[in-house]
Design a protein around this motif. Structure first.
Motif, PDB file in Angstrom:
ATOM      1  N   LYS A 157      -8.923   2.438   0.458  1.00  0.00           N
ATOM      2  CA  LYS A 157      -7.916   2.534  -0.589  1.00  0.00           C
ATOM      3  C   LYS A 157      -6.541   2.151  -0.032  1.00  0.00           C
ATOM      4  N   LYS A 184      -1.187  -0.563  -6.311  1.00  0.00           N
ATOM      5  CA  LYS A 184      -0.789   0.834  -6.492  1.00  0.00           C
ATOM      6  C   LYS A 184      -1.422   1.698  -5.407  1.00  0.00           C
ATOM      7  N   ASP A 187      -5.254   3.037  -5.250  1.00  0.00           N
ATOM      8  CA  ASP A 187      -6.236   2.093  -5.785  1.00  0.00           C
ATOM      9  C   ASP A 187      -7.111   1.551  -4.652  1.00  0.00           C
ATOM     10  N   ASP A 190      -8.795  -4.536  -3.177  1.00  0.00           N
ATOM     11  CA  ASP A 190      -9.493  -5.524  -4.001  1.00  0.00           C
ATOM     12  C   ASP A 190      -8.799  -6.869  -3.809  1.00  0.00           C
ATOM     13  N   THR A 193      -7.169  -8.539  -6.851  1.00  0.00           N
ATOM     14  CA  THR A 193      -5.878  -7.955  -7.228  1.00  0.00           C
ATOM     15  C   THR A 193      -4.765  -8.498  -6.333  1.00  0.00           C
TER      16      THR A 193
END
Length: 765
Positions: A157, A184, A187, A190, A193
Motif C-alpha cells: 500500500k 492516496k 491505497d 497500482d 493509477t
C-alpha cells in the motif's frame, strides 16, 4: 462433391458424439495444447483479495491461446483436420481448412519462461512486489496443459506521496493541484493509477501553456524498503526533460485556411490575408464570412496555449458539419528558442450540395407491412455562415396482410424543409456559448398526408422555430419556443358508413376533428451510452409540450365556449413524457436492459382530451409486444375483435420493459423479455367504459406480455424478430386478468388469438 458431403457429415457426427480425437492427426512427437491453469498461493494459507478475478486475468495473459472449444469440443480444429492438405490454392477444401478451420496449437509453441515473466510483471503492477511465478507442463494422451504457480506475497500500500519542491512556475502548478492527486495514502500500489497520475499532471501543465510537456517527462520513484509492506512515492521531473517542455508558450499568429486542399497549398500561402480581429484568413474565394471564426476558434493572440481551448476549437469545427477535414498545426517560432507558437488551421469544406436516397421496410405487429422511400437534398454553407438547408420528400405504403382488417391500404406523403443555423438567434439578445459543441437555431416547415384506405385522410401542416444545444457530451437540450401544427381531416362522404365506423371505433370521431396546436416544447436528453467500458449505462429523455397557453389569451371563444382560429379549434393542453433506460452488463456478452416510460397529458379549455397526434398509444413492435399496435386500452376497455380499426389513444401512459439480451453466435443474438403497461383517459369516455385513470386501480389494469426474440446485429444495422404472448389481460374482469393457466402452444386457436410476431429494424429500446 461427395467427398465434401462426407467430410461435413463426419464432422457433424464427431461433434455430436465426441468420438473423434483431434490428436490422431498430429505428427509423431507433437502434443496438442489445451490451455493454461494458474494456481495462486497453493502452499500458503494466505488469501488475496479478488483471487478469482486475479486468476482469470492471469490466465488471459498466457500465450499462445488454445484452439477454440465449445463444450469441450474443438469444431474448428476438427474441420481443419478433416479438410486435409488442399491440392489447389483455391476451392472449397482450401476455404474449409484456412478460413473456417483452425490449425492445431501445439505444446512446442508454449514459452514457459516468457509467460512466467509476463505474469510476474502483472502481479507487480498490481502491488504484489514480492511475487514469484513458476511454470510447468503436464502432458497426458498427447494433450498438454501449462500450469503456473503464483506466490504473490502481501500486496503493498501507499504510505506517503511527495511532489517536487516549488521552485518555479512549472513546479508551482504541480503543487497547486496536488490535492487532486490520484495517489492516496492507504491505497494499494497500482501501476495503472501511476500512469493516470502522470497524465493528470500533464493535463494541468497543458492548461497553463506547457505545450511540449509530456507524461514521459515525469518519473514516480517508489521506495519499498520502508517496511510493513508500504511504499513511499516520490513524484519528480526527469533530468533529461528537454528545455522546450519546461517553459510555457503563447500564441503569436492565428492563420486560418477556410478552403484548404493540398493542391491549393502554395497558392493559399502566397495570398495577402484578410485581417479580422486576431485572425489572418487566407481565402481568395471568400468561402465563409469572417465572423464565423469568432464562434469556432477560442484562442486569442498573446495568450498562453491551453488544452481546453485547443479541444473546444477542434470540436466546434468538427461538429459544425461544414468540413470534411479539420487540422490544427502549432509551430514554434525560431526553433524553440523563444516561447511563441503560430497556429495554422486548415479546413477542407464538404461539397456544397448532396443528394441522398433511403428506403426502409416496415413490418408491424398490427399486421401492416410496407416501405418508405425518402430523398433529401442538402445545401451547405447557404449564406456563407455554415448554414445547412435540408429539403426532403418521402412516401410510404402499407397494406394489412392478415387479421380482421385484411385488405386495408394506407399510404403517407411527407415533405419538409429544415434550415439549421450554427448559432443562437434570439431577438434583442446575443447569447454566448463557450463549450465544445456548436449551438444551433433550427427553422422547419413540413407537411404530411396520411391516408387510411377510404376511411379518412389526415393533413398535417407544421412550422417550428427552436434551438438545439449540447451542454456536454452527455446532455442535450432542444427548445422550440414557437411550434404550430394544423391538422385537418378528409372524411368518408358516405355518412352512414362514417357513423358505422364511429360506432365500431369509439373515439375515432374526435380523431377526425380539425385542430390547431400552437405552443412550445422542450426536450432534454442524457446518455452515457458512448462510454462502452462502463458496466452500467443510462439513457434519460424528458419532454414538456404546451399548446394554447399564450394564444388562448388572445383567441375569442365561439358560441360553444371553444376557442377557434379561422374556424378551427385551438387545442389547449400540457403534455409531459419521460423515458428512463438502464443497460447493465451482466457479462461482456449478456446485457440486462430495462425501460420505464411515463406520460401524462392535461387538456383544458374547450379540449376534453389530448389531440390524436399527441396522444399516447400502447401495443406494438417497440412497446408492449404481446398486443397489436394501438389496440391496448384505454384502461379496461377492449377494442372489438372485428373492429375495422384499432387506434386507441390515451392521455396517460405507464410502461415498463425488461429484456435480457445475450449473444448466441457471431452476429446472432437472443433475447427474453417481459413488457407491462397501459394507457388511460383523464376523463371517462362514456362509449369506452373503464377508460378513466384512477391511481388506486392503475397497477391492477396493467397488461403484461412476455416472449423471446432473435436479432441479427451487424453493428451498422439490426434486424429483430420477437415472438410474444399476453400473460395478463386488463380488459378481463378483476381477479381473472392473469391468464397463465390458459397458455396452450399446442392449440391452434390459442396461437391465433394470442401469439404476436414482431419484425423490426433496431432494438425496441
Amino acid at each position: 462433391m461427395r467427398k465434401l458431403i462426407k467430410i461435413g457429415a463426419f464432422a457433424l457426427a464427431c461433434s455430436i458424439f465426441a468420438n473423434c480425437s483431434n490428436t490422431r492427426y498430429l505428427k509423431p512427437g507433437q502434443n496438442l495444447y489445451i490451455g493454461s491453469e494458474v494456481k495462486i498461493n497453493p502452499d500458503s494459507s494466505s488469501k488475496i483479495d479478488r483471487a478469482k478475478q486475479v486468476r482469470k486475468e492471469l490466465e488471459s495473459k498466457t500465450r499462445p491461446r488454445p484452439n477454440k472449444s465449445i463444450l469441450g469440443l474443438r469444431p474448428k480444429l476438427l474441420i481443419y483436420n478433416l479438410a486435409g492438405e488442399p491440392k489447389k490454392p483455391k476451392g472449397i477444401r482450401n476455404w474449409l481448412r484456412n478460413k473456417v478451420g483452425e490449425a492445431p496449437v501445439l505444446m512446442s509453441e508454449v514459452k514457459i519462461k516468457f509467460n512466467n515473466d509476463v505474469l510476474k510483471s502483472y502481479l507487480i503492477s498490481q502491488g504484489y512486489l514480492q511475487a514469484e511465478v513458476t511454470g510447468d507442463t503436464v502432458i497426458k494422451r498427447r494433450r498438454g496443459k501449462a500450469i503456473y504457480t503464483a506466490n504473490t506475497g502481501i500486496r503493498y500500500k501507499i504510505n506517503k506521496v511527495t511532489f517536487p519542491p516549488d521552485t518555479g512556475d512549472l513546479t508551482h502548478i504541480i503543487n497547486q493541484n496536488k490535492d487532486k492527486t490520484l495517489l492516496k495514502s492507504g491505497d494499494f500500489y497500482d501501476l495503472e493509477t501511476y500512469k493516470n497520475e502522470r497524465i493528470r499532471i500533464d493535463n494541468d501543465l497543458k492548461e497553463s501553456g506547457y505545450f511540449y510537456f509530456s507524461p514521459e517527462h515525469l518519473i514516480l520513484q517508489v521506495d519499498s524498503t520502508i517496511g510493513k509492506n508500504l511504499v513511499n512515492v516520490n513524484v519528480r521531473i526527469k533530468n533529461i526533460a528537454p528545455e522546450a517542455s519546461m517553459k510555457p508558450y503563447t500564441i503569436r499568429n492565428i492563420n486560418i485556411y477556410p478552403s484548404y486542399s493540398l493542391r491549393r497549398d502554395s497558392l493559399l500561402r502566397s495570398l495577402e490575408p484578410e485581417k479580422y480581429n486576431d485572425f489572418n484568413i487566407y481565402d481568395n474565394r471568400n468561402t465563409f464570412r469572417s465572423r464565423i471564426f469568432d464562434r469556432l476558434v477560442f484562442f486569442k493572440k498573446g495568450e498562453r496555449y491551453n488544452r481546453k481551448d485547443h479541444n473546444q476549437s477542434l470540436n466546434r469545427m468538427v461538429n459544425l458539419g461544414a468540413f470534411q477535414d479539420v487540422r490544427a498545426e502549432f509551430l514554434p517560432i525560431d526553433s524553440f528558442k523563444n516561447n511563441q507558437l503560430d497556429l495554422n488551421i486548415y479546413l477542407t469544406p464538404l461539397k456544397k450540395n448532396s443528394l441522398t436516397f433511403s428506403i426502409t421496410g416496415t413490418n408491424k405487429s398490427n399486421n401492416f407491412v410496407g416501405s418508405e422511400l425518402k430523398i433529401t437534398q442538402t445545401t451547405r454553407n447557404l449564406f456563407k455562415g455554415a448554414e445547412q438547408l435540408d429539403v426532403s420528400a418521402s412516401g410510404g405504403f402499407e397494406t394489412q396482410y392478415s387479421g380482421q382488417s385484411k385488405g386495408i391500404n394506407s399510404y403517407s406523403l411527407s415533405g419538409e424543409a429544415k434550415l439549421t443555423l450554427p448559432r443562437f438567434i434570439v431577438p434583442f439578445y446575443k447569447p454566448k456559448s463557450t463549450n465544445a459543441f456548436t449551438p444551433k437555431t433550427i427553422i422547419s416547415l413540413g407537411y404530411q398526408l396520411l391516408s387510411r384506405d377510404t376511411i379518412y385522410k389526415l393533413n398535417s401542416f407544421r412550422a417550428q422555430y427552436g434551438y438545439n444545444w449540447k451542454e456536454n457530451q452527455f446532455k442535450e437540450h432542444n427548445f422550440n419556443p414557437a411550434s404550430i401544427n394544423l391538422v385537418t381531416a378528409v372524411k368518408n362522404k358516405d355518412q352512414s358508413a362514417l357513423e358505422e365506423l364511429y360506432r365500431q371505433n369509439p373515439g375515432l370521431e374526435y380523431t377526425l376533428q380539425d385542430q390547431f396546436i400552437i405552443g412550445s416544447n422542450y426536450n432534454f436528453t442524457y446518455t452515457n451510452q458512448m462510454q462502452e467500458k462502463r458496466r452500467n449505462n443510462l439513457y434519460f429523455f424528458g419532454g414538456l409540450e404546451t399548446s394554447g397557453n399564450v394564444w388562448g389569451l388572445f383567441v375569442p371563444k365561439n358560441g360553444e365556449g371553444k376557442r377557434e382560429i379561422f374556424g378551427t379549434a385551438l387545442t389547449q393542453f400540457v403534455r409531459v413524457e419521460t423515458d428512463l433506460r438502464n443497460y447493465y452488463k451482466v457479462t461482456p456478452t449478456v446485457i440486462w436492459a430495462n425501460r420505464l416510460n411515463l406520460g401524462y397529458g392535461y387538456a383544458y379549455g374547450g379540449s376534453s382530451s389530448l389531440p390524436f397526434v399527441r396522444q399516447f398509444f400502447a401495443g406494438g413492435t417497440n412497446d408492449i409486444r404481446a398486443f397489436r399496435a394501438r389496440s391496448l386500452g384505454p384502461g379496461t376497455h377492449q377494442v372489438a375483435a372485428n373492429a375495422f380499426l384499432a387506434d386507441q389513444g390515451g392521455d396517460i401512459k405507464m410502461m415498463i420493459n425488461s429484456e435480457l439480451r445475450f449473444k448466441l453466435v457471431s452476429i446472432l443474438h437472443g433475447a427474453a423479455f417481459v413488457d407491462a403497461g397501459n394507457i388511460w383517459l383523464r376523463k371517462e369516455d362514456p362509449e369506452r367504459p373503464g377508460s378513466e385513470f384512477k391511481l388506486k386501480n392503475s397497477f391492477d389494469e396493467l397488461a403484461v406480455g412476455t416472449g423471446v426474440g432473435l436479432r441479427v446485429d451487424a453493428t451498422i444495422f439490426v434486424i429483430r424478430l420477437d415472438g410474444a404472448f399476453p400473460i395478463r389481460k386488463p380488459f378481463l374482469p378483476s381477479g381473472q386478468r392473469w391468464v397463465l393457466n390458459d397458455i396452450d402452444f399446442g392449440s391452434k386457436s390459442w396461437r391465433r388469438d394470442n401469439l404476436v410476431l414482431n419484425i423490426g429494424i433496431g432494438y425496441p429500446f
